[in-house]
Motif scaffolding. Structure first.
Motif, short mmCIF file in Angstrom:
data_model
loop_
_atom_site.label_atom_id
_atom_site.label_comp_id
_atom_site.label_asym_id
_atom_site.label_seq_id
_atom_site.Cartn_x
_atom_site.Cartn_y
_atom_site.Cartn_z
N ASP A 50 0.47 -1.19 0.67
CA ASP A 50 -0.16 0.51 0.13
C ASP A 50 0.87 1.33 -0.10
OD1 ASP A 50 -2.29 1.82 -0.06
OD2 ASP A 50 -3.45 0.12 2.07
N THR A 51 0.48 2.53 -0.77
CA THR A 51 0.84 3.70 -0.74
C THR A 51 1.58 4.28 0.96
OG1 THR A 51 -0.51 4.52 -1.69
CG2 THR A 51 0.60 5.94 -0.44
N GLU A 52 1.24 3.83 2.00
CA GLU A 52 2.10 4.13 3.98
C GLU A 52 3.29 3.40 3.20
OE1 GLU A 52 1.21 3.71 8.88
OE2 GLU A 52 -0.79 3.35 7.20
N ALA A 53 2.98 2.09 3.57
CA ALA A 53 4.02 1.06 3.14
C ALA A 53 5.47 2.29 1.97
CB ALA A 53 4.01 -0.48 2.80
N ASP A 54 4.99 2.47 1.13
CA ASP A 54 5.78 2.70 0.23
C ASP A 54 6.56 3.85 0.55
OD1 ASP A 54 4.63 -0.07 -1.91
OD2 ASP A 54 3.56 1.34 -2.77
N VAL A 88 9.22 2.89 2.65
CA VAL A 88 10.21 2.66 2.08
C VAL A 88 10.87 3.92 1.09
CG1 VAL A 88 11.33 1.07 -0.25
CG2 VAL A 88 9.53 0.56 1.70
N ILE A 89 10.82 5.17 0.97
CA ILE A 89 10.56 5.71 -0.07
C ILE A 89 11.68 7.04 1.05
CG2 ILE A 89 9.58 8.53 -1.40
CD1 ILE A 89 7.73 6.67 -2.31
N ASN A 90 11.41 7.01 2.18
CA ASN A 90 11.22 8.00 3.21
C ASN A 90 12.44 7.26 3.71
OD1 ASN A 90 9.90 9.91 3.26
ND2 ASN A 90 8.58 8.73 4.48
N HIS A 91 13.66 5.85 3.50
CA HIS A 91 14.42 5.21 3.90
C HIS A 91 15.24 5.50 2.35
CE1 HIS A 91 16.96 1.45 5.70
NE2 HIS A 91 16.46 1.33 3.79
N LEU A 92 14.93 5.22 1.39
CA LEU A 92 15.66 5.86 0.77
C LEU A 92 16.34 7.23 0.40
CD1 LEU A 92 13.88 3.31 -2.64
CD2 LEU A 92 15.92 2.40 -0.62
N ILE A 93 15.63 8.16 1.14
CA ILE A 93 16.23 9.44 1.01
C ILE A 93 17.09 9.38 2.17
CG2 ILE A 93 15.29 11.28 1.59
CD1 ILE A 93 13.05 10.83 0.34
N ASN A 148 19.00 6.73 3.51
CA ASN A 148 19.63 6.29 2.69
C ASN A 148 20.20 5.74 1.20
OD1 ASN A 148 20.22 4.81 5.53
ND2 ASN A 148 17.76 4.68 5.58
N PRO A 149 20.09 6.35 -0.01
CA PRO A 149 20.65 6.65 -1.01
C PRO A 149 21.04 5.73 -1.72
CG PRO A 149 21.96 8.96 -0.36
CD PRO A 149 21.29 8.33 0.71
N GLY A 150 22.16 5.23 -0.77
CA GLY A 150 22.93 4.01 -1.30
C GLY A 150 22.36 2.32 -1.36
N SER A 151 21.20 2.24 -0.36
CA SER A 151 20.17 1.53 -0.17
C SER A 151 19.81 1.04 -1.11
CB SER A 151 20.14 1.56 1.11
OG SER A 151 18.81 2.24 1.57
N VAL A 152 18.88 1.37 -2.37
CA VAL A 152 18.88 1.33 -3.42
C VAL A 152 18.54 -0.16 -3.65
CG1 VAL A 152 17.16 1.76 -5.66
CG2 VAL A 152 17.95 3.96 -4.64
N ASP A 153 19.24 -0.73 -3.84
CA ASP A 153 19.59 -2.30 -4.44
C ASP A 153 19.80 -3.07 -3.80
OD1 ASP A 153 20.44 -1.57 -7.22
OD2 ASP A 153 22.60 -1.57 -6.99
N SER A 154 19.27 -2.70 -2.36
CA SER A 154 19.02 -4.00 -1.08
C SER A 154 17.77 -3.26 -1.02
CB SER A 154 20.34 -3.62 -0.55
OG SER A 154 19.99 -2.72 0.02
N SER A 155 17.10 -2.37 -1.58
CA SER A 155 15.73 -1.52 -0.79
C SER A 155 15.06 -1.76 -1.44
CB SER A 155 15.89 -0.92 -0.33
OG SER A 155 16.38 -0.96 0.79
N THR A 156 15.06 -2.83 -2.47
CA THR A 156 14.26 -2.90 -4.09
C THR A 156 14.71 -4.31 -5.48
OG1 THR A 156 15.58 -1.38 -5.96
CG2 THR A 156 14.07 -0.18 -4.10
N GLY A 157 14.45 -3.99 -5.96
CA GLY A 157 14.38 -5.84 -6.89
C GLY A 157 15.14 -5.11 -7.78
#
Length: 369
Positions: free
Chosen positions: A74-78, A81-86, A88-97
């Motif tokens: 859902d949007t809240e979960a997304d 994750v987006i806030n986490h990536l903001i 931790n910008p280097g974690s895109v590969d570990s936090s997405t497909g």
């Protein structure tokens, strides 16, 4: 050669017949309709039947049955994750497909020797390549025809796609477009693997090493002629990096005769006649690839492409050193009397990937052979 399958209880027969040409196929279709009647015969081409499936599909990687499971999509979960990536910008590969996602793109500017074509026409070839690559690597490969009339247009599209993929792979694309894409991607952090300039060039280099070895000619002292270097991408540089010191670039249309006498090997990328001086020829035209069951004597991009894509997706880079290492490792994997292992040899992609991973972890100078 025919195969017959009977459907019990239905009274139906499925017959598969291979013909030697479209003309023979047309005659067979006409004969069947005349003998059995058009209303009793359903004729189809299995090539078209296979193409209509798309050959690959997506799968859901997370459960989405319960309310709690769907809440993770859902949007809240997304947003979490987006806030986490903001932060931790280097974690895109570990936090997405993204780490397992490959974009297989082409603008259909180099499909065989047919010249530029509408982008959609190349989709069946991209889907077949995606199926082979998925089977060999387990990566998610997305076939993406791109309508791009200029190198700048294709380069801009590649840059726009780059954030969503671990690596981009170019196929059936003219070198002029490939060069623009490669330059545009240099500062994105997303590597580019070119089917011809990289994968096919690696396979041709490996075949060259073994062709010279079978003739007991040391690579460093061999005289090699390359015809059609403009079609080979990085091939010239790869041959030199692999130890070939005497490399002559031959223009198509000029007599392929060396005034110094027969060369040790002529690598042909354009389909010239065999030289009259007896120079042995390695046929390796990237626009005329061999059938998959005939790849122990002729190079095919699928010899190296799965391993190169796996390496690029894991390390987010593809270096000239990696290409040389891939060529040497591929040459060593060939069986007795072979120039190359068959592309469908079990474990080939895994063995080459392992060799590349070992080489990248401990890069050491390789002796000439």
């Amino acid at each position: 050669m025919t195969e017959t399958h009977h459907e019990p209880g239905l009274g139906l027969y499925c017959i598969s017949a291979d013909t030697d040409s479209p003309v023979t196929l047309l005659r067979l279709r006409t004969l069947l309709r005349e003998r059995l009647g058009a209303e009793l015969v359903h004729l189809g081409d299995p090539v078209l039947d296979a193409a209509a499936t798309g050959k690959i599909t997506q799968r859901l990687c997370v459960p989405a049955i319960t309310v709690r499971e769907r809440a993770l999509l859902d949007t809240e979960a997304d947003n979490r994750v987006i806030n986490h990536l903001i932060l931790n910008p280097g974690s895109v590969d570990s936090s997405t497909g993204r780490r397992r996602r490959i974009a297989l793109i082409s603008n259909a500017s180099a499909v065989a020797d047919l010249g530029p074509l509408p982008a959609a026409v190349v989709l069946p070839a991209l889907e077949s390549a995606a199926a082979h690559l998925r089977r060999a690597t387990g990566l998610d490969v997305y076939p993406l025809p791109v309508a791009a009339d200029t190198p700048q247009d294709l380069a801009a599209t590649a840059v726009a796609l780059a954030p969503g993929f671990a690596t981009l792979c170019l196929s059936h694309t003219h070198p002029a477009y490939s060069g623009a894409v490669r330059t545009a991607l240099e500062h994105t952090g997303t590597p580019l693997v070119d089917t011809t300039a990289h994968a096919h060039a690696v396979a041709v280099t490996a075949a060259t090493l073994n062709a010279l070895r079978h003739k007991a000619v040391p690579v460093g002292s061999a005289r090699v002629v390359l015809t059609g270097a403009h079609r080979g991408g990085d091939l010239s540089g790869l041959l030199l990096a692999a130890g070939v010191r005497s490399l002559t670039l031959h223009e198509a249309g000029a007599p392929a005769v060396d005034p110094c006498g027969p060369a040790d090997l002529l690598i042909d990328l354009v389909g010239i006649p065999a030289p009259q001086d007896g120079t042995p020829v390695l046929r390796a035209c990237p626009q005329d690839l061999p059938p998959l069951h005939m790849t122990t004597r002729r190079a095919h991009p699928l010899h190296a492409l799965p391993a190169l894509l796996t390496l690029a997706a894991r390390t987010r880079r593809l270096t000239p050193h990696s290409l040389v290492a891939a060529a040497r490792a591929l040459a060593e994997l060939a069986g007795p009397g072979q120039l190359l292992p068959a592309v469908d040899e079990p474990g080939l992609a895994q063995a080459l990937t392992t060799a590349l991973a070992r080489d990248s972890a401990h890069p050491t100078p390789k002796p000439e052979h």
